[in-house]
Design an enzyme around this catalytic site. Structure first.
Site, mmCIF file in Angstrom:
data_model
loop_
_atom_site.group_PDB
_atom_site.id
_atom_site.type_symbol
_atom_site.label_atom_id
_atom_site.label_comp_id
_atom_site.label_asym_id
_atom_site.label_seq_id
_atom_site.Cartn_x
_atom_site.Cartn_y
_atom_site.Cartn_z
ATOM 1 N N GLU A 1 107.232 50.787 30.980
ATOM 2 C CA GLU A 1 107.879 51.189 32.102
ATOM 3 C C GLU A 1 107.758 52.580 32.692
ATOM 4 O O GLU A 1 107.761 52.942 33.626
ATOM 5 C CB GLU A 1 109.286 50.614 32.111
ATOM 6 C CG GLU A 1 110.235 51.020 33.331
ATOM 7 C CD GLU A 1 109.792 49.999 34.395
ATOM 8 O OE1 GLU A 1 109.751 48.820 34.465
ATOM 9 O OE2 GLU A 1 109.030 50.513 35.422
ATOM 10 N N GLU B 1 101.782 67.223 33.495
ATOM 11 C CA GLU B 1 101.358 66.835 32.112
ATOM 12 C C GLU B 1 100.843 67.916 31.473
ATOM 13 O O GLU B 1 100.742 69.135 31.845
ATOM 14 C CB GLU B 1 99.904 65.746 32.395
ATOM 15 C CG GLU B 1 100.213 64.610 33.376
ATOM 16 C CD GLU B 1 101.120 63.665 32.468
ATOM 17 O OE1 GLU B 1 100.790 63.484 31.463
ATOM 18 O OE2 GLU B 1 102.201 63.372 33.023
ATOM 19 N N VAL C 1 104.730 54.476 34.669
ATOM 20 C CA VAL C 1 104.344 54.724 36.052
ATOM 21 C C VAL C 1 105.819 55.081 36.868
ATOM 22 O O VAL C 1 106.918 54.324 36.594
ATOM 23 C CB VAL C 1 104.052 53.361 36.864
ATOM 24 C CG1 VAL C 1 103.795 53.395 38.133
ATOM 25 C CG2 VAL C 1 102.713 52.940 35.960
ATOM 26 N N ALA D 1 122.585 45.827 24.858
ATOM 27 C CA ALA D 1 121.664 45.145 24.041
ATOM 28 C C ALA D 1 122.316 44.107 22.873
ATOM 29 O O ALA D 1 121.580 43.243 22.559
ATOM 30 C CB ALA D 1 120.906 46.217 23.420
ATOM 31 N N GLY E 1 109.138 70.539 33.797
ATOM 32 C CA GLY E 1 108.811 69.562 32.918
ATOM 33 C C GLY E 1 108.165 68.372 33.573
ATOM 34 O O GLY E 1 108.075 67.238 32.951
ATOM 35 N N THR F 1 109.534 66.986 26.237
ATOM 36 C CA THR F 1 110.370 66.640 27.282
ATOM 37 C C THR F 1 110.829 65.379 27.209
ATOM 38 O O THR F 1 112.164 65.299 27.380
ATOM 39 C CB THR F 1 109.397 66.862 28.792
ATOM 40 O OG1 THR F 1 108.894 67.985 28.727
ATOM 41 C CG2 THR F 1 110.429 66.746 29.893
ATOM 42 N N GLY G 1 110.285 64.289 34.563
ATOM 43 C CA GLY G 1 111.564 64.848 33.942
ATOM 44 C C GLY G 1 112.028 63.969 32.945
ATOM 45 O O GLY G 1 111.723 62.923 32.563
ATOM 46 N N LYS H 1 98.183 55.737 37.153
ATOM 47 C CA LYS H 1 99.204 54.919 37.496
ATOM 48 C C LYS H 1 99.089 53.793 38.431
ATOM 49 O O LYS H 1 99.430 52.539 38.255
ATOM 50 C CB LYS H 1 100.669 55.826 37.938
ATOM 51 C CG LYS H 1 101.242 56.633 36.883
ATOM 52 C CD LYS H 1 101.895 57.829 37.561
ATOM 53 C CE LYS H 1 102.527 58.743 36.590
ATOM 54 N NZ LYS H 1 103.026 59.782 37.345
HETATM 55 P P1 NDP Z 1 105.397 67.002 25.942
HETATM 56 O O1 NDP Z 1 104.039 67.707 25.816
HETATM 57 O O2 NDP Z 1 106.596 67.822 26.422
HETATM 58 O O3 NDP Z 1 105.762 66.364 24.641
HETATM 59 C C1 NDP Z 1 104.701 65.792 23.599
HETATM 60 C C2 NDP Z 1 105.259 66.005 22.369
HETATM 61 O O4 NDP Z 1 104.351 65.503 21.496
HETATM 62 C C3 NDP Z 1 105.299 67.594 22.031
HETATM 63 O O5 NDP Z 1 106.474 68.065 21.224
HETATM 64 C C4 NDP Z 1 104.235 67.713 20.867
HETATM 65 O O6 NDP Z 1 104.745 68.611 19.967
HETATM 66 C C5 NDP Z 1 104.202 66.501 20.335
HETATM 67 N N1 NDP Z 1 103.011 65.969 19.475
HETATM 68 C C6 NDP Z 1 101.785 66.491 19.940
HETATM 69 N N2 NDP Z 1 100.885 65.931 18.881
HETATM 70 C C7 NDP Z 1 101.709 65.513 18.010
HETATM 71 C C8 NDP Z 1 101.359 64.929 16.755
HETATM 72 N N3 NDP Z 1 100.185 64.881 16.362
HETATM 73 N N4 NDP Z 1 102.406 64.495 16.113
HETATM 74 C C9 NDP Z 1 103.804 64.464 16.555
HETATM 75 N N5 NDP Z 1 104.046 64.926 17.529
HETATM 76 C C10 NDP Z 1 103.031 65.647 18.624
HETATM 77 O O7 NDP Z 1 105.190 65.732 26.811
HETATM 78 P P2 NDP Z 1 106.009 64.936 27.682
HETATM 79 O O8 NDP Z 1 107.097 64.676 27.037
HETATM 80 O O9 NDP Z 1 106.197 65.263 29.111
HETATM 81 O O10 NDP Z 1 105.135 63.423 27.659
HETATM 82 C C11 NDP Z 1 105.288 62.480 26.759
HETATM 83 C C12 NDP Z 1 104.424 61.407 27.270
HETATM 84 O O11 NDP Z 1 105.224 60.785 28.318
HETATM 85 C C13 NDP Z 1 103.091 61.629 27.959
HETATM 86 O O12 NDP Z 1 102.386 60.430 27.897
HETATM 87 C C14 NDP Z 1 103.421 61.651 29.476
HETATM 88 O O13 NDP Z 1 102.245 61.533 30.378
HETATM 89 C C15 NDP Z 1 104.622 60.774 29.722
HETATM 90 N N6 NDP Z 1 105.466 60.858 30.655
HETATM 91 C C16 NDP Z 1 105.830 62.286 30.885
HETATM 92 C C17 NDP Z 1 106.800 62.505 32.061
HETATM 93 C C18 NDP Z 1 107.242 63.727 32.374
HETATM 94 O O14 NDP Z 1 108.096 63.935 33.223
HETATM 95 N N7 NDP Z 1 107.180 64.840 31.429
HETATM 96 C C19 NDP Z 1 107.226 61.360 32.668
HETATM 97 C C20 NDP Z 1 106.506 60.112 32.630
HETATM 98 C C21 NDP Z 1 105.615 59.931 31.658
HETATM 99 P P3 NDP Z 1 104.235 70.282 20.288
HETATM 100 O O15 NDP Z 1 105.669 70.745 20.628
HETATM 101 O O16 NDP Z 1 104.025 70.678 18.652
HETATM 102 O O17 NDP Z 1 102.963 70.283 20.908
HETATM 103 N N1 HSE Z 2 103.017 64.512 35.268
HETATM 104 C C1 HSE Z 2 103.602 63.497 35.781
HETATM 105 C C2 HSE Z 2 104.299 63.687 37.214
HETATM 106 C C3 HSE Z 2 104.765 62.905 34.861
HETATM 107 O O1 HSE Z 2 104.290 64.861 37.746
HETATM 108 O O2 HSE Z 2 104.357 62.609 37.992
HETATM 109 C C4 HSE Z 2 105.509 61.739 35.397
HETATM 110 O O3 HSE Z 2 104.497 60.711 34.803
#
Ligand code: NDP
Ligand code: HSE
Length: 445
Positions: free
Chosen positions: A141, A202, A144, A40, A199, A20, A314, A217
């Site tokens: 950043e 977690e 949280v 930048a 999206g 995501t 998101g 957070k």
């Molecule tokens: P997702 O699960 O959507 O994405 C994680 C990605 O990492 C997946 O595409 C997954 O691939 C990939 N992945 C997993 N293992 C590996 C590996 N060994 N090598 C390479 N890629 C790998 O998570 P998010 O994008 O939602 O979240 C990412 C981070 O951002 C997390 O730390 C989350 O807490 C943080 N975050 C998320 C927010 C949100 O709104 N979603 C907001 C703020 C922070 P695969 O598709 O194969 O599983």
């Molecule tokens: N899962 C988290 C939330 C993503 O719902 O707020 C943002 O950190």
């Protein structure tokens, strides 16, 4: 476009995790490249990407029209940490592979941008120490409140202040669930599925609904606000799974909304660090933060109360924070000002080990719902249990109910010590064994 970009320096970025947030980051970086260059002063180009499914990733990149410089795709994320990059952006999440990749990249003297609150909350200390040893930056950043620049505010904007407390709605998933349950009467499971599809959640949604994500957070924010080490293991955490629609209805009737709050307070005898559902007066600004929106209120001695509000989850809102960090890192590289801002806002050797208070020590107000037998003397036992603990009652609600042997009694207390409330509840349990006792803290902030 004001700048001639031909001679501009290029900062090479390795991106691990194309889910995501990863996809949003790549998309916004490419789409807004010109605007980002104006800020930048260099080109920021993703040159390497790691994702487990190489074919799928390749086709995502190929279909991204704004992404003209195609990065090399790796199945093994460690390869990106070892590649010819300047900055590694970690968007995998969790504390296993993400930790290994970050450690490897730091050892290779790459700067780190991450959205991974679980990793920072649990392993921040080791990561910052290793980064200092290798003279690289670690910035977070997006960890949280998604797109809301609360880390920047705490770390830089509020540097003049003695911060007294902060309170926030920092989990979009649970705020979305509580809002939909409250406004549309939808059930918990259906709304959770919708939050996952959007999206927000977690990869393990129990982190959201059990308050763990908000705990990560809030522990990070408490550290930045008070100059203490990150102490996630000492936080009191309670999620939203026990909140019933009847509690929302009773709260509404009494003039309150129920929100999952992350609270950090710097009091004379220690730090309060607690994450739990709470009743807030309907007119309070945080009670009006709905859907996946986040908001954090911070109270400082000089500035007074300030509020930071926006999309807390998101794809692109979170990408906005990731890219802001990237721009900061790039500016620090260019200005040779690495280490200008310490990772936890206070100088590393100035962090103070103020103890975190046990939840039994805190003082606040309480909402109690007791499902009890409808018979003479019940109310007297409840009120005398509270009186024995010197707890004053501010409001009582009991509805006349036809043909029901069990009724709900709702009590709002005045400020009381948690330990005293627990004693009163235990006494009530022993005396009349209610079918249900629900205790929710009530915050006036
Ligand atoms: P997702 O699960 O959507 O994405 C994680 C990605 O990492 C997946 O595409 C997954 O691939 C990939 N992945 C997993 N293992 C590996 C590996 N060994 N090598 C390479 N890629 C790998 O998570 P998010 O994008 O939602 O979240 C990412 C981070 O951002 C997390 O730390 C989350 O807490 C943080 N975050 C998320 C927010 C949100 O709104 N979603 C907001 C703020 C922070 P695969 O598709 O194969 O599983
Ligand atoms: N899962 C988290 C939330 C993503 O719902 O707020 C943002 O950190």
């Amino acid at each position: 476009m004001l700048l001639d970009t031909h001679d501009l320096k290029t900062i090479k970025v390795g991106l691990v995790g194309l889910g995501t947030v990863g996809k949003g980051t790549l998309e916004v970086l490419c789409r807004n490249q010109a605007e980002i260059i104006r800020r930048a002063g260099v080109k920021i180009v993703v040159t390497h990407i790691a994702s487990r499914d190489v074919q799928k990733t390749q086709s995502i990149i190929d279909n991204m029209q704004s992404c003209v410089q195609k990065p090399k795709v790796h199945a093994n994320a460690i390869e990106v940490a070892n590649a010819d990059i300047d900055v590694l952006v970690e968007l995998i999440g969790g504390c296993t592979i993400a930790k290994d990749v970050i450690f490897q990249a730091i050892k290779n003297q790459k700067h780190i941008v991450t959205a991974n609150k679980a990793l920072i909350a649990n392993h921040g200390k080791e990561i910052f120490e290793l980064a200092a040893k290798n003279n690289v930056l670690v910035v977070f950043e997006a960890a949280v409140a998604g797109g809301v620049p609360i880390i920047k505010a705490l770390r830089e904007g509020l540097s003049a202040n003695h911060i007294h407390w902060l309170a926030g709605i920092v989990n979009g998933t649970t705020n979305f669930i509580l809002s939909e349950m409250d406004q549309k009467g939808l059930n918990f499971e259906d709304v959770l599925k919708e939050a996952q599809a959007l999206g927000y959640a977690e990869s393990d949604p129990t982190f959201d609904i059990e308050g763990i994500d908000a705990g990560h957070k809030t522990s990070i924010m408490a550290s930045l606000a008070f100059g203490i080490p990150i102490q996630f293991d000492k936080a009191y955490i309670e999620g939203i799974t026990k909140i019933q629609s009847c509690d929302m209805a009773y709260a509404n009737e009494l003039g309150y909304k129920i929100k999952l709050l992350g609270i950090a307070k710097n009091s004379s005898n220690g730090i309060e660090l607690r994450i739990h559902p709470a009743l807030l007066p309907k007119e309070h600004i945080l009670a009006n933060v709905n859907g996946a929106m986040n908001a954090v209120m911070v109270s400082g001695d000089a500035v007074g109360q300030t509020l930071y509000y926006g999309k807390g989850a998101g794809s692109e809102p979170t990408a906005s924070a990731v890219i802001a960090d990237l721009v900061d890192v790039v500016r620090d590289i260019n200005n040779h000002s690495l280490g200008r801002v310490p990772p936890l806002a206070f100088q590393n050797d100035a962090l103070i080990n103020t103890p975190v208070l046990d939840i039994s020590e805190i003082n606040t107000r309480y909402y109690l719902r007791l499902k009890v037998a409808d018979k003479a003397g019940t109310m007297a036992i409840i009120t005398s249990a509270l009186a024995q603990q010197n707890i004053s009652i501010r409001a009582v609600l009991q509805k006349e109910q036809q043909n029901k042997s069990q009724i709900d009694i709702i009590i709002l207390t005045d400020i009381a010590k948690e330990n005293d409330v627990n004693n009163a509840v235990e006494y009530i349990n022993q005396k009349i064994n209610p079918q249900d006792i629900v205790k929710i803290r009530l915050e006036l902030l």
